[in-house]
Each structure stands twice: as structure tokens, then as C-alpha cells.
Enzyme design. Structure first.
Site, PDB file in Angstrom:
ATOM      1  N   GLU A 195       0.867  -1.172   0.000  1.00  0.00           N
ATOM      2  CA  GLU A 195       0.000   0.000   0.000  1.00  0.00           C
ATOM      3  C   GLU A 195       0.912   1.232   0.000  1.00  0.00           C
ATOM      4  O   GLU A 195       1.829   1.313   0.818  1.00  0.00           O
ATOM      5  CB  GLU A 195      -0.882   0.005   1.253  1.00  0.00           C
ATOM      6  N   ARG A 250       5.815 -13.285   9.189  1.00  0.00           N
ATOM      7  CA  ARG A 250       6.386 -11.938   9.043  1.00  0.00           C
ATOM      8  C   ARG A 250       7.779 -11.900   9.615  1.00  0.00           C
ATOM      9  O   ARG A 250       8.107 -12.687  10.499  1.00  0.00           O
ATOM     10  CB  ARG A 250       5.595 -10.921   9.883  1.00  0.00           C
ATOM     11  N   LYS A 309       4.476   0.618   8.782  1.00  0.00           N
ATOM     12  CA  LYS A 309       4.507   1.925   8.137  1.00  0.00           C
ATOM     13  C   LYS A 309       3.735   2.945   8.947  1.00  0.00           C
ATOM     14  O   LYS A 309       4.135   4.105   9.033  1.00  0.00           O
ATOM     15  CB  LYS A 309       3.872   1.839   6.747  1.00  0.00           C
TER      16      LYS A 309
END
Ligand code: ATP
Ligand code: MG
Length: 546
Positions: free
Chosen positions: A32, A257, A267
Site C-alpha cells: 500500500e 512476518r 509503516k
């Protein structure tokens, strides 16, 4: 094709190619554009681009740009710069927003099949009626709207007739499902906001779970690789594709992850560090962003090597920061030229040195003759590291002491004869004797000093700002909640250093300053008039990778 079956995903891909379940490999990296990439993204990039490279496939860079409020062109550009720097070439880029019209058509199709409805509950009521992990949710009172009513309302949502939050489109699945994600999830919301690519064309935007699987299918993604938190979303990924007329259905495969000790990995949280001024920007050298690491002097190859070493599994856990630093040192050790810089200068006057100065020559890299030599000067006034002199030395101290001797790297042996102090007791200067016949390479003195220290000639050394970094967070596991309190207040120290002139003139950006670490010219602030260096990593390394 070079087969490399080092993890379960590569095994799976090899098997799918053998059985014919896949006839070619297509992956995607779907960020994103709401911030800059961090080291966690590097794991996903190395995996997606890595397998495509190994199995003769391709990887789309696909921006998941469905939330206009948080996204921008700056981030789109930054992401491309970082992936290119890491050394990967993408197909595309593509954008979820390229597919807005198609996505809209698929949404109408779900409505026409009575698999989606317009719900007019306020957001908090939708949340309240979702149930819990142990209790089922309850049906929306709008669940039984007719297909015609739903189509009409959805078209008017698109046309801009309604305010934000007044209606949403929801899938009609099962409010009693054991999987909360399957309880009539929201597929579209109204958001009157300008999008960085589509401008004001749209005021309804699709949700991630609806968008992602359709984009994967439209792009012919053969293996949709994502992190484990999406495992519970997989039934919804499959449901959407099973309930629209689309002829291809990619498999979603999850892996763990990357979590790194002493940092958060998000982020959103980095964005607040930037906005609140805790760091100087996304590329602050203390940031675990790729832009920060690049500016810090981490080579792209070291980050790829780190990702190779951590591997791809399904088990969570935090990786030690020391492994990343090990990879950085390993690469710089082999490549970075050596030179001398004094970070905390103490003046040394050689009382018996006659003449102005002389020129000395030293190799840029002792193990790599190809790198050639640099010239340096030696004179009666030098700087050494303040810490390389002790008035009352601890046992086994091998550097300079009152009456003691030490070798100056590539220079001469010196003997300390007098310590000159200021009124406050601070040592101002050392008065030393040098041994003329002890010159490196032609030493006939017969003296055997225990230590060798670095130095610079005070007459030619260039003043430089050197930025030394400590961890950004003190807490090995800074929680998302209190991460500002976990910040290390002394994560940046600035040293007023003196460096060899050859360092400033050299084309090399990364260097080893002998005995003090690897340093890089700061990409933003370095000029030859005002050199600024960042310490990439210190030299000392007791870490042994397992
Ligand atoms: P953030 O919370 O930092 O924004 P995200 O997962 O929302 O992270 P995206 O831009 O959506 O960020 O991520 C793009 C891709 O990178 C996704 O496929 C995601 O799974 C992957 N990714 C993000 N963080 C990590 C991580 N720590 N380890 C491995 N992959 C990650
Ligand atoms: Mg995200």
C-alpha cells in the site's frame, strides 16, 4: 532455471510446476503506498522476486491503493526506488486502482446473485453486531433488501448521492461463521476523497479482502504469497473468487512476518515517528526503512543476504539485530576502502620532529592491492583518539600511557613524555618524542610497542561531522501501544572528527575508518567543504550466526 528448494514455498512451486497445477510462475509484491518500505517488506520482496527469478517467472509490483486518505505519489515513487535499489526488476507497475471499474462490475455481479447487500447500519453498529470469537454475530436488518433495491442503492452510492459512512456494501455469507472474517464482511465503503491517481472519479472504494484476490486473479498470479495474519482471511479470498464469474483462482500461501528485535515494523508507526519529529524523516539512518538503511550505508547485498539467512517458514519470532549487522560487516569487510579518522581528537606534539612534514603512503585495502594507495602527511602535530591515551591505564592496556610507547599506523613509534592539562584538569595535549628510525616498512629501531593506533596529521586533516547511532528503541520488543516511551533518547551522537583528506576526495562512499567502524558519506548533507559521515556499523563483532 536453477532449482533452489530451500523452503516450503519453493517446494510447493516446484511440485505445482511438475504436476501441471501451474504452467508458469507469476508472483506479486503488493504494497500500500502509505509509507516507505521497511526491512520486513524486504523479506517479502526477496521471496516474491526471488522465486520468480529462480523459476523463470515474473513479479508484478502492484500498488494496493484503495485507501485515498493515506496514500500519495511520494510513496509510490519511494517504493520503486527502494525495490530497484534492492536489485529487483518488476513487471508493471500495476495499481489496484487500474481495476476499479472491473471491481465495481464484480460487485454488481455479487449483488445480482444475491451474495451482497447494501447495509445502512452505522459503522459502530456493524462492529457491535459482529459477535465475538465465542459468540455468533447477528444479521443486519438490511440483509433482506431485494436485489433491485441493492443495485439501486449501490449505483447511487457510486453516483455520490450519499455521505461517508451512511451505507456500505457487505458480502452475504454467514453471521454465525466460526471465522469472524466471514460474517458479512464489508466490501465497499463511501469515501468522498481525492485519490492520487483516479482523482474524483470515485467516491466508493473497495476493501482489501475484495480487491486483493480479484487483482491476483486478473494478473494470473500463480502463487499469492502473504504473511500469516492473512491465514484467517483465506476463506474470504476463496469465497469472493468462487462467487464471481472469473476463470482463474490463485492459491494463497502464508509465511511468517519478519520481526526484528528493538524495533517495530509498521509503516503506520514509522509515519507517526516522522510526523511527530522523533526522527528527521523516513530516511533517517536510525529508521529500519530501506531508505534509512541505504542512507546509513547498509549495502543492498547485505540486506538480500540477511533475508536469505532468515529463510521463509511459518513460525513467528524476532530475529536478532546482530544478524543484520553481521551481514552488513561481512559485505563491507570485503569491499570498503580503509582510511583513518579520529572521532574524538587529542593533540599530540612531537618535540623532536624537525622539518615541516613528510608524505606517507598506505594501501586503500590491505587485502586488495587493486584498490591502490593513498597519500597522507605526517608532521610534528597530530591528532590521536582521546581514548587511546590513559594516565592511569587498566591492566593489559596496550595503547599510549605516560612514559609508554605506541606505534602510529603506517607512521612511526612515539613515546609520551609530558601530559599538558588545562586548569580544569582536562588533558589538552600530549608532548611526545618520535623514533626516527622506526618508520613503518623500514623500521630498524628494534622496539616492540604492544599497540598500534590510528591518527591524522593536524595540519592537513579535514574537520568532519560524524553521526554515531545507537538503537532507536531501548526495549527489545517495543509494543505498538507505548512505542514512543520505548524510544532511546540518545540514539544520535554527533562527533567533531578529523579525517584524512584522501577520504573526502575519494569517490568511494562507504569506508572503513580503521578501528572505529564502517562509515558512509551522508547522501543528503555531505559536501567536500563540510563532510558529514554516518557510522554504518561498529567493527567489533562477537556475533556468530547459527
Ligand atoms: P505495514 O503495517 O508496515 O503498512 P503492511 O503489511 O500493511 O505493513 P503492505 O504495504 O500492505 O504493508 O505490505 C506489502 C507486502 O509486504 C504484503 O504482502 C505484506 O504481507 C508484506 N510485509 C509487510 N510487512 C512484512 C514483514 N514484517 N515481514 C514480511 N512481509 C511483510
Ligand atoms: Mg497495510
Amino acid at each position: 532455471m536453477t532449482e533452489d528448494l530451500r523452503d516450503f514455498i519453493r517446494h510447493r512451486i516446484r511440485d505445482d510446476l511438475r504436476t501441471g497445477a501451474s504452467d508458469g510462475i507469476v508472483t506479486r509484491f503488493p504494497p500500500e503506498p502509505n509509507g516507505y518500505l521497511h526491512i520486513g517488506h524486504a523479506k517479502s520482496i526477496c521471496l516474491n522476486f526471488g522465486v520468480a527469478g529462480e523459476f523463470d517467472g515474473r513479479t508484478y509490483l502492484r500498488y494496493d491503493d484503495t485507501n485515498p486518505l493515506r496514500e500519495s505519489q511520494e510513496y509510490v515513487d519511494g517504493i520503486q526506488r527502494d525495490i530497484a535499489w534492492l536489485g529487483f526488476a518488476w513487471a508493471g507497475p500495476t495499481f489496484a486502482s487500474d481495476y476499479f471499474e472491473r471491481l465495481y462490475e464484480f460487485a454488481e455481479e455479487l449483488i445480482k446473485r444475491d451474495r451482497a447487500f447494501v447495509c445502512s447500519l452505522p459503522a459502530e453498529d456493524i462492529r457491535a453486531t459482529r459477535g465475538t470469537l465465542t459468540e455468533p454475530g447477528t444479521d443486519s436488518p438490511y440483509r433482506d433488501r431485494t436485489v433491485d433495491d441493492n443495485l439501486d442503492l449501490f449505483r447511487r452510492m457510486r453516483a455520490g448521492e450519499f455521505a461517508d459512512g451512511t451505507h456500505v456494501l457487505r458480502a452475504k455469507i454467514d453471521m454465525a461463521s466460526a471465522n469472524v472474517n466471514m460474517r458479512d464482511p464489508v466490501l465497499y465503503r463511501i469515501r468522498h476523497a481525492s485519490h492520487h491517481r483516479t482523482g474524483d472519479d470515485w467516491c466508493i472504494y473497495p476493501m482489501y479482502d475484495f480487491t486483493h484476490c480479484i487483482c491476483d486473479a486478473l494478473e494470473g498470479v500463480s502463487h499469492s504469497l502473504c504473511t500469516l495474519e492473512f491465514e484467517d482471511h483465506r476463506p474470504l479470498y476463496d469465497w469472493v473468487l468462487d462467487n464471481i464469474a472469473i476463470n482463474y483462482h490463485p492459491p494463497q500461501i502464508e509465511f511468517s512476518r519478519l520481526n526484528l528485535e528493538y524495533t517495530v515494523m509498521s509503516k503506520r508507526l514509522f509515519s507517526s515517528l516522522v510526523d511527530d519529529g522523533h526522527v528527521t524523516g523516513w530516511d533517517d539512518p536510525r529508521m529500519p526503512t530501506l531508505a534509512g538503511m541505504r542512507r546509513r550505508g547498509y549495502p543492498a547485498g547485505a540486506i538480500r543476504e540477511f533475508c536469505r539467512r532468515i529463510g521463509v517458514t511459518k513460525s513467528d519470532g524476532a530475529v536478532e539485530y546482530a544478524l543484520l549487522e553481521f551481514c552488513v560487516r561481512q559485505e563491507l569487510e570485503a569491499t570498503a576502502p580503509r582510511a583513518m579518522a579520529v572521532l574524538d581528537p587529542l593533540r599530540v606534539v612531537l618535540t623532536n620532529y624537525e622539518g615541516d612534514s613528510e608524505s606517507l603512503s598506505a594501501p586503500w585495502h590491505p587485502q586488495q592491492p587493486d584498490q591502490g594507495h593513498r597519500e597522507m602527511t605526517f608532521s610534528s602535530t597530530l591528532y590521536i583518539e582521546r581514548d587511546d591515551f590513559r594516565e592511569s591505564p587498566p591492566r593489559k592496556y596496550r595503547r599510549l600511557t605516560p612514559g609508554g610507547m605506541v606505534r602510529l599506523r603506517y607512521g612511526y613509534i612515539i613515546v609520551c613524555e609530558e601530559v599538558v592539562k588545562a586548569a580544569d584538569g582536562e588533558i589538552e595535549e600530549l608532548r611526545c618524542r618520535y623514533v626516527p628510525e622506526s618508520k613503518s616498512g623500514s623500521d630498524t629501531s628494534g622496539l616492540k610497542p604492544k599497540g598500534v593506533i590510528h591518527w591524522v596529521d593536524a595540519n592537513t586533516a579535514v574537520p568532519a561531522e560524524v553521526r554515531l547511532f545507537e538503537r532507536l528503541f531501548n526495549d527489545p520488543n517495543p509494543g505498538a501501544g507505548n512505542f514512543v516511551e520505548a524510544l532511546n533518547p540518545t540514539s544520535l551522537l554527533i562527533a567533531d572528527a578529523r579525517v584524512e583528506p584522501a577520504i573526502v576526495a575519494s569517490e568511494a562512499t562507504s569506508m572503513q575508518f580503521e578501528r572505529t567502524g564502517y562509515f558512509v558519506k551522508d547522501a543528503r548533507d555531505f559536501t567536500s567543504d563540510r563532510p558529514v559521515f554516518n557510522r554504518t556499523v561498529a567493527l567489533r563483532d562477537s556475533y556468530k550466526p547459527g
